[in-house]
Design a protein around this motif. Structure first.
Motif, PDB file in Angstrom:
ATOM      1  N   LEU A  49       0.845  -1.193   0.000  1.00  0.00           N
ATOM      2  CA  LEU A  49       0.000   0.000   0.000  1.00  0.00           C
ATOM      3  C   LEU A  49       0.885   1.249   0.000  1.00  0.00           C
ATOM      4  CD1 LEU A  49      -2.834   1.396   0.390  1.00  0.00           C
ATOM      5  CD2 LEU A  49      -2.482   1.136   2.861  1.00  0.00           C
ATOM      6  N   ILE A  50       0.461   2.270  -0.731  1.00  0.00           N
ATOM      7  CA  ILE A  50       1.137   3.577  -0.703  1.00  0.00           C
ATOM      8  C   ILE A  50       0.148   4.591  -0.139  1.00  0.00           C
ATOM      9  CG2 ILE A  50       2.132   5.443  -2.079  1.00  0.00           C
ATOM     10  CD1 ILE A  50       2.960   3.277  -4.130  1.00  0.00           C
TER      11      ILE A  50
ATOM     12  N   LEU B  23       4.919   7.351  -8.531  1.00  0.00           N
ATOM     13  CA  LEU B  23       4.771   6.179  -7.669  1.00  0.00           C
ATOM     14  C   LEU B  23       3.790   5.161  -8.251  1.00  0.00           C
ATOM     15  CD1 LEU B  23       4.766   7.843  -4.131  1.00  0.00           C
ATOM     16  CD2 LEU B  23       6.434   6.188  -4.984  1.00  0.00           C
ATOM     17  N   LYS B  24       2.700   5.646  -8.833  1.00  0.00           N
ATOM     18  CA  LYS B  24       1.708   4.721  -9.403  1.00  0.00           C
ATOM     19  C   LYS B  24       2.290   3.997 -10.621  1.00  0.00           C
ATOM     20  CE  LYS B  24      -2.320   2.806  -9.305  1.00  0.00           C
ATOM     21  NZ  LYS B  24      -2.739   1.949  -8.198  1.00  0.00           N
ATOM     22  N   LYS B  25       3.161   4.676 -11.352  1.00  0.00           N
ATOM     23  CA  LYS B  25       3.819   4.025 -12.498  1.00  0.00           C
ATOM     24  C   LYS B  25       4.874   3.033 -12.011  1.00  0.00           C
ATOM     25  CE  LYS B  25       3.092   8.028 -15.507  1.00  0.00           C
ATOM     26  NZ  LYS B  25       3.718   9.142 -16.215  1.00  0.00           N
ATOM     27  N   ARG B  26       5.545   3.399 -10.928  1.00  0.00           N
ATOM     28  CA  ARG B  26       6.592   2.546 -10.359  1.00  0.00           C
ATOM     29  C   ARG B  26       5.998   1.292  -9.716  1.00  0.00           C
ATOM     30  NH1 ARG B  26      10.346  -0.115  -8.654  1.00  0.00           N
ATOM     31  NH2 ARG B  26      12.178   0.582  -7.506  1.00  0.00           N
TER      32      ARG B  26
ATOM     33  N   GLN C  83      -5.428  13.677 -10.518  1.00  0.00           N
ATOM     34  CA  GLN C  83      -4.713  13.816 -11.793  1.00  0.00           C
ATOM     35  C   GLN C  83      -3.209  13.691 -11.598  1.00  0.00           C
ATOM     36  OE1 GLN C  83      -5.940  17.276 -13.995  1.00  0.00           O
ATOM     37  NE2 GLN C  83      -4.177  17.196 -15.362  1.00  0.00           N
ATOM     38  N   GLN C  84      -2.673  14.407 -10.616  1.00  0.00           N
ATOM     39  CA  GLN C  84      -1.216  14.425 -10.430  1.00  0.00           C
ATOM     40  C   GLN C  84      -0.668  13.117  -9.879  1.00  0.00           C
ATOM     41  OE1 GLN C  84       1.107  17.733  -9.705  1.00  0.00           O
ATOM     42  NE2 GLN C  84      -0.577  19.144  -9.300  1.00  0.00           N
ATOM     43  N   LEU C  85      -1.499  12.381  -9.114  1.00  0.00           N
ATOM     44  CA  LEU C  85      -1.034  11.113  -8.559  1.00  0.00           C
ATOM     45  C   LEU C  85      -1.297   9.944  -9.507  1.00  0.00           C
ATOM     46  CD1 LEU C  85      -2.103  11.381  -4.798  1.00  0.00           C
ATOM     47  CD2 LEU C  85       0.198  11.599  -5.757  1.00  0.00           C
TER      48      LEU C  85
END
Length: 702
Positions: free
Chosen positions: A133-134, A159-162, A185-187
Motif C-alpha cells: 500500500l502507498i 509512484l503509481k507508475k513505479r 490527476q497528479q497522482l
C-alpha cells in the motif's frame, strides 16, 4: 479481509471496539486494491485508514509525509501500540538508513514513513510486489490549488507508475473540489474513490468576541486552565511575543513561535509543547503543520484569519481526542482593514477579497456559526448546533428603524467621505479635532445619537453593513457609503430589525466558567502518571493514552485486567506495558477516597454474549454479530464464568496451557499483572490464554 480480523486488530493495536464513520468503508476499499482519496477533518481518524491495513497486508506500507517531526510522532505512536514502523529521511546517518533498509529486506517492518525529498532511497530497495500500500498524507500539498502547496510533492505521480499494482490512498484534512480533482490527476489515480467525511467537529465550541481588551480576556479565559494545552494565533510576530510575555508574567508556561526564530529554537519550542513542558504556544500561522498532539484543549485567534479554510484548519488542532474543546476568535474592525490591505497586494486579489468577506460574515453572524462554517465546505445542516456563542446566547431583536435612520442620514450628510470612527463621533456629538476641524458640528445629525454608547454604535453600524444598507469603500480610506437599499429606510418608510447589543461582560463571565480540574482528582493523578512514564520513554504523553482514555478510566475506574482492556484506547500492547501501573493508581485512589466502584459501562452486555454463546455461536461469530472485538467477547466469557454460568473455558485453551500457567504461578514469587506471565513465557503464550488459565486456576483453588 474477514470482519473478525479487522475488529480484532482494531482493538488489539488501537484499543477501539468500533470504527468511526467512513473508516471501515475506506479500509474495505483498500483491501479490494482500489485507489482512494480521503478528505477527513483533523481529528477524524485518517491515520487508521492506512495504518490498520498496513498491519494486516502481507508486505510493507509506504507512507509519504511532509514533515520529519510528524513522521517521528506517528512512528513513536505505532511502536507504543506494538507495530513495527520506521521513518527514513535525509537527517539520518548512513548507518541508520542501512539498518532500516535491512529491516525492510527481512520483512520486519509493516510501515515505512518517507519524506517526498527522500524517495530516491526507496527506489534502491523496493520493487513492485514488495509494497502492499502507498499512503500519501497531507495530499493537498501536491496541488497548486491547495492552501499549502509544496513543490516536492509534484514528483509523487511516478509512484503509481513505479508500483502499478499497488493501491494508493491520498489523505488530507481540507480540499475543495478543484484540489481533489488535481490530486487524482497528479497522482495518476483518475478512478480513485473519493471519500468526504463530515466537517462537523461537534466537540469544538465556537465563539467570537469583540477584539477589545484581548489580553485581559485571554487571562480571564486561561484562569483555571493552567494544566491545559492551548494555541493562540496572532497576525504579527510582535503580538506573539507580547501575549506570551503577559501569560508568563501571570504564571502560565507560554512561548512565542514565529518564522523569525532559528530553526533550532522553533524545533525546541515545538518539542516542548508536544511533550507538555509548555502549555501555551503564541504563534503565527507558521505553527501547526505536523502537530499531531491530541490533547490541545483550546485555540484562540488573537486576530481574524484571512479565510475560513485557514480558520477551520487551525481550530481543528483542538480536541483531536474527541473531548470537549473550546475555540475563540477576536474580531475587530482594525483586523479587517489590515487583511484588506494584504489581499489588495495579492496576485489573486478578487479571490482573496471574496474569501475574506466570507470570513467577515462568519465573524459578524447573528445565526448559528457552525451552520455558516459547514455550508462553506458544502455541508448543509438544518438544525442549529447548540455549541456556539450565538446558540448559547441568541440575539434579541428590536425595532432598529430609528437607529438606522440616524446612522444612514449622518452618512448621507457626511457625503460618504468618512470612516466609521468619524461617523460615530459625529453621531455622539464629540468635540475633537476630527469633528470640529471640518465643521461637522454644524450638521443636523451632529449629536443625534449621544444617548447610545460608542461601542454600541459600532456594533449597530456593522449590522447595517452586513445587511447591505452601507458599504465600506476600502479603496477610499475605508469611507462608509450608502447603498441603493438605504433609500428604502431613509425615504420610503422601510422598517428593519437590529439585534440588541447584549452585555458582553455578563456573556463573557458566563462563557468563561469552566469545570476546573482539581489537582487531587483521579484524572490529574493518571495524567501525572502518564507524564512520568512518557518522560522515562522519551515520547509525548498522549501517545501512551490520550485524555479521552484517561477520562474514561476516571469514570469507569477499572481495577482488573479484563475491565482495563475494555477502555477505549487500550490495546493489548498498552495493556501489557502500562496496565499494572494505571490499575494500581486507580486502586490506590479508590482506597484513599473510599469511593465505591462505579458500574461498568457495558451494563448487561455480557448477558447478550451469554445468549449467543448458549445458542452455539463461536467467539468469532459472536464478535461479528455484536460488532465487538473478540477481546471484548473474551472478557464477557470470563465474567460469565466467574458468575457461575456454564462456560467451558477449556474449549478456548488447551489443558497443556493451563498446566504451563500453573507451573509459572508456582515459580513466580510476586507477579505484577499479566505482563509478568507474558514475559515469563517469552511472549509464547498470548494475553488471553494466560488470563483464561489464571481464571480456571483461581476457581479450582476456591
Amino acid at each position: 479481509m474477514e470482519e473478525k480480523q479487522l475488529f480484532g486488530a482494531l482493538k488489539e493495536y488501537f484499543g477501539f471496539d468500533s470504527f468511526r464513520p467512513l473508516q471501515k468503508k475506506i479500509i474495505d476499499a483498500v483491501f479490494k486494491g482500489k485507489d482512494n482519496v480521503v478528505i477527513m477533518p483533523t481529528g477524524g481518524g485518517k491515520s487508521i485508514c492506512y495504518q490498520l491495513p498496513g498491519i494486516l497486508l502481507p508486505n510493507i506500507t509506504l507512507v509519504i509525509s511532509p514533515l520529519i517531526a510528524l513522521m517521528k510522532d506517528q512512528v513513536d505512536g505505532l511502536k507504543v501500540n506494538g507495530i513495527a514502523a520506521a521513518y527514513l529521511n535525509s537527517s539520518q546517518s548512513e548507518t541508520e538508513q542501512q539498518q532500516i533498509i535491512a529491516d525492510v529486506e527481512k520483512n520486519e517492518l509493516k510501515l515505512l514513513y518517507v519524506a517526498p525529498e527522500s524517495l530516491q532511497f526507496v527506489d534502491r530497495f523496493l520493487t513492485d510486489g514488495k509494497v502492499s500500500l502507498i499512503a500519501i498524507d497531507e495530499a493537498h500539498c501536491i496541488s497548486s490549488w491547495g492552501h499549502d502547496f509544496r513543490p516536492a510533492y509534484t514528483q509523487l505521480g511516478y509512484l503509481k507508475k513505479r508500483f502499478p499494482s499497488t493501491p494508493v490512498i491520498a489523505l488530507t484534512a481540507t480540499a475543495d473540489k478543484a484540489t481533489r480533482k488535481d490530486i487524482c490527476q497528479q497522482l495518476n489515480i483518475p478512478d480513485a474513490k473519493i471519500h468526504v467525511a463530515s466537517f462537523d467537529r461537534k466537540n469544538l465550541s465556537l465563539e467570537v468576541r469583540p477584539g477589545t481588551k484581548r489580553l485581559e480576556q485571554i487571562l480571564q479565559f486561561t484562569e483555571g486552565r493552567k494544566n491545559e494545552s492551548g494555541i493562540i494565533y496572532c497576525l504579527s510576530r510582535k503580538n506573539t511575543e507580547d501575549v506570551a510575555a503577559k501569560l508568563k508574567a501571570n504564571g502560565l508556561k507560554a512561548e512565542a513561535y514565529h518564522a523569525g526564530l532559528s530553526h533550532l529554537e522553533r524545533s525546541r519550542i515545538q518539542e516542548d509543547f508536544i511533550n507538555d513542558k509548555q502549555q501555551v504556544i503564541c504563534a503565527t500561522i507558521a505553527f501547526g503543520m505536523g502537530i499531531d498532539k491530541s490533547n490541545i484543549r483550546w485555540v484562540i485567534h488573537y486576530n481574524m484569519p484571512k479565510n475560513l479554510e485557514g480558520y477551520y484548519q487551525e481550530i481543528g488542532r483542538a480536541g483531536r481526542d474527541g473531548l470537549p474543546s473550546e475555540t475563540m476568535l477576536f474580531h475587530s474592525y482594525a483586523d479587517v482593514i489590515q487583511l484588506q490591505k494584504f489581499a489588495a497586494n495579492a496576485k489573486n486579489e478578487a479571490v482573496q477579497m471574496a474569501k475574506l468577506d466570507r470570513m467577515k460574515q462568519y465573524s459578524e453572524a447573528l445565526t448559528c456559526r457552525r451552520k455558516i462554517l459547514l455550508s462553506y465546505f458544502g455541508e448543509l445542516k438544518k438544525e442549529d448546533c447548540g455549541n456556539c456563542d450565538i446558540c448559547r446566547n441568541p440575539p434579541q431583536f428590536m425595532d432598529g428603524t430609528l437607529i438606522a435612520q440616524k446612522a444612514l442620514s449622518c452618512i448621507y450628510r457626511l457625503k460618504g467621505k468618512e470612516p466609521i470612527t468619524v461617523l460615530i463621533d459625529v453621531l455622539r456629538g464629540a468635540q475633537n479635532e476630527g469633528v470640529l476641524g471640518k465643521g461637522y458640528q454644524e450638521l443636523k445629525t451632529y449629536g443625534i445619537g449621544k444617548d447610545i454608547s460608542w461601542k454600541d454604535w459600532q456594533l449597530y453600524i456593522i449590522q447595517l453593513i452586513n445587511l447591505g444598507y452601507v458599504e465600506i469603500a476600502f479603496h477610499l480610506h475605508n469611507h462608509l457609503q450608502l447603498t441603493p437599499m438605504a433609500k428604502d429606510i431613509l425615504f420610503n418608510g422601510g422598517k428593519l430589525e437590529l439585534a440588541k447589543n447584549l452585555d458582553q461582560k455578563e456573556i463573557q463571565a458566563e462563557q468563561s466558567k469552566t469545570t476546573k480540574t482539581k489537582d487531587n482528582s483521579l484524572f490529574e493523578k493518571l495524567r501525572q502518571l502518564r507524564l512520568g512514564l512518557a518522560q522515562e520513554e522519551g515520547i509525548p504523553a498522549y501517545l501512551i493514552f490520550n485524555d479521552a482514555t484517561l477520562k474514561e478510566m476516571e469514570k469507569e475506574r477499572p481495577m482488573t485486567d479484563e475491565d482495563f482492556i475494555q477502555i477505549n484506547g487500550v490495546g493489548r500492547k498498552k495493556m501489557e506495558d502500562y496496565g499494572y501501573q494505571f490499575i494500581k493508581e486507580i486502586i490506590a485512589f479508590n482506597k484513599e477516597k473510599r469511593f465505591k466502584k462505579k458500574p461498568k459501562k457495558s451494563g448487561n452486555s455480557h448477558k447478550e454474549t451469554l445468549q449467543l454463546y448458549t445458542d452455539g455461536l463461536s467467539v468469532e461469530e459472536i464478535s461479528v454479530s455484536r460488532k465487538l472485538a473478540p477481546s471484548t467477547i473474551y472478557s464477557h466469557l470470563i465474567k460469565l464464568y466467574e458468575e457461575g454460568e456454564k462456560i467451558d473455558l477449556l474449549q478456548l485453551i488447551s489443558k497443556a496451557d493451563v498446566d504451563a500457567v500453573r507451573k509459572a504461578k508456582d515459580e513466580i514469587e510476586d507477579p505484577k499483572g499479566l505482563k509478568t506471565y507474558y514475559e515469563y513465557f517469552d511472549e509464547a503464550l498470548d494475553y488471553w490464554t494466560i488470563k483464561f488459565a489464571l481464571t480456571i486456576l483461581e476457581k479450582e483453588e476456591n
